[in-house]
Design an enzyme around this catalytic site. Structure first.
Site, PDB file in Angstrom:
ATOM      1  N   SER A  62       5.035   7.064   3.240  1.00  0.00           N
ATOM      2  CA  SER A  62       4.244   8.562   3.455  1.00  0.00           C
ATOM      3  C   SER A  62       3.085   7.766   3.995  1.00  0.00           C
ATOM      4  O   SER A  62       2.251   8.484   4.704  1.00  0.00           O
ATOM      5  CB  SER A  62       3.846   8.931   2.199  1.00  0.00           C
ATOM      6  OG  SER A  62       3.521   7.893   1.242  1.00  0.00           O
ATOM      7  N   HIS A  78       1.012  -1.125   0.105  1.00  0.00           N
ATOM      8  CA  HIS A  78      -0.071   0.045   0.069  1.00  0.00           C
ATOM      9  C   HIS A  78       0.735   1.013  -0.007  1.00  0.00           C
ATOM     10  O   HIS A  78       0.586   2.201  -0.716  1.00  0.00           O
ATOM     11  CB  HIS A  78      -0.724  -0.020   1.306  1.00  0.00           C
ATOM     12  CG  HIS A  78      -1.990  -0.955   0.936  1.00  0.00           C
ATOM     13  ND1 HIS A  78      -3.255  -0.352   1.383  1.00  0.00           N
ATOM     14  CD2 HIS A  78      -2.352  -2.047   0.422  1.00  0.00           C
ATOM     15  CE1 HIS A  78      -4.259  -1.512   1.130  1.00  0.00           C
ATOM     16  NE2 HIS A  78      -3.707  -2.350   0.511  1.00  0.00           N
TER      17      HIS A  78
END
Length: 331
Positions: free
Chosen positions: A78, A68
């Protein structure tokens, strides 16, 4: 005749030597931290090993976290950033877990190497070690390091393939990341230790494409088994193993491919891999071969190279994986 060297020239030379000695962030290579944080991989392995002993389901959870993070905006950690509208808040990421293990690793690494090892590299190394543990020690791929951490995390930027997509649609998304069809088929093999929720397969069990009937590509016996675990009237969202071979659903192996070849795929995309002209031969080759783990490792390395931040001005080394260096925690 004496040669005068300016302060600026000395600084440039020093930076060049530093880059030569330690490698440049954003340029991935094996042993990136061999000089400035030699023990990092041992530290990661220790923390990961302890986490796996407590809960072996951390292995598929970390594979999912790695995927992901890398797939949306590149391997820049992030996804780890907290915030009211960060990637964590996007619908596909709400069930992602493993953050606490990353925190534990980062804390241990920081004690030995202050602001040297990126959170993005920690994710990659931790995932590699958990794949090894989930395989029973049968595989261990080498993962290049040198990633920088990203400074931006937005739920609006999350772009992940849906399990309801066709093979062609999914392949197009992988191609956008310069990942091949082969990479796609192998990375979906991570489902050999994965799970899903009943809500993702209710249509296949009860109303496939608005027919009020089960998906005809699913083995009728499996429809019966899954319907018992995911009844229409249930108030809870049950959990189902993606590898329906009960003897190996917690082990990294080739069983997943063998199951989807006999119409026992749980997710729509998993079953389509086995019957779509684009991928069916690949599935057969993997299912009948003995090199899945090696090939899976290479696909994980390829995934780990997606959109890596190459310019220091665009990335950083965080002190806390949950906040950027604009935060006082980085001081």
């Amino acid at each position: 005749m004496a040669v005068k060297i300016s302060t600026i020239e000395v600084l440039i030379l020093s930076l060049a030597l530093l880059s030569f000695g330690h490698g440049c962030y954003g340029q991935l290579r094996l042993g990136f931290y061999s000089q400035n944080c030699q023990n990092v991989e041992n530290i990661v392995s220790k923390v990961v090993g302890e986490a796996f002993i407590k809960d072996s389901s951390i292995a598929p959870a970390m594979i999912r976290l790695y995927f992901h993070d890398c797939f949306s905006n590149g391997c820049d950690a992030s996804l780890l950033l907290d915030g009211s509208n960060s990637e964590k808040k996007a619908s596909p990421n709400l069930s992602v877990r493993g953050y606490e293990v990353i925190d534990d690793i980062k804390s241990a690494v920081e004690k030995e190497c202050d602001r040297v090892v990126s959170c993005a590299d920690i994710i990659a190394l931790a995932t590699r070690d958990l794949v090894t543990l989930a395989s029973g020690g049968k595989t261990r791929y080498e993962i290049p390091t040198g990633r920088l951490d990203g400074k931006i995390s937005s739920a609006l930027l999350v772009d992940l393939p849906s399990p309801k997509m066709t093979v062609a649609e999914t392949a197009a998304k992988f191609d956008q990341r310069k990942l091949s069809l082969n990479d796609m088929v192998l990375l979906l093999g991570g489902h050999t230790i994965g799970v899903t929720h009943c809500s993702f397969i209710m249509d296949r069990l009860y109303n496939f494409q608005n027919t009020q009937k089960p998906d005809p590509s699913m083995d009728p016996k499996l429809v019966e088994e899954l319907s018992a675990k995911c009844p229409k009237s249930s108030s809870t969202d049950g959990i189902i193993s993606l590898d329906q071979n009960a003897t190996s659903s917690n082990t990294m192996d080739v069983s997943f491919y063998k199951e989807i070849k006999v119409s026992r795929g749980v997710l729509h995309i998993d079953q389509k891999l086995a019957i779509d002209d684009l991928t069916s031969k690949m599935v057969t080759d993997i299912a009948n071969g003995n090199d899945f783990l090696v090939r899976f490792g290479q696909a994980m390395v390829n995934l780990g190279s997606v959109r890596v931040i190459s310019k220091p001005k665009d990335g950083e080394i965080r002190r806390s994986c949950r906040s950027t260096c604009n935060n006082p925690l980085c001081v």
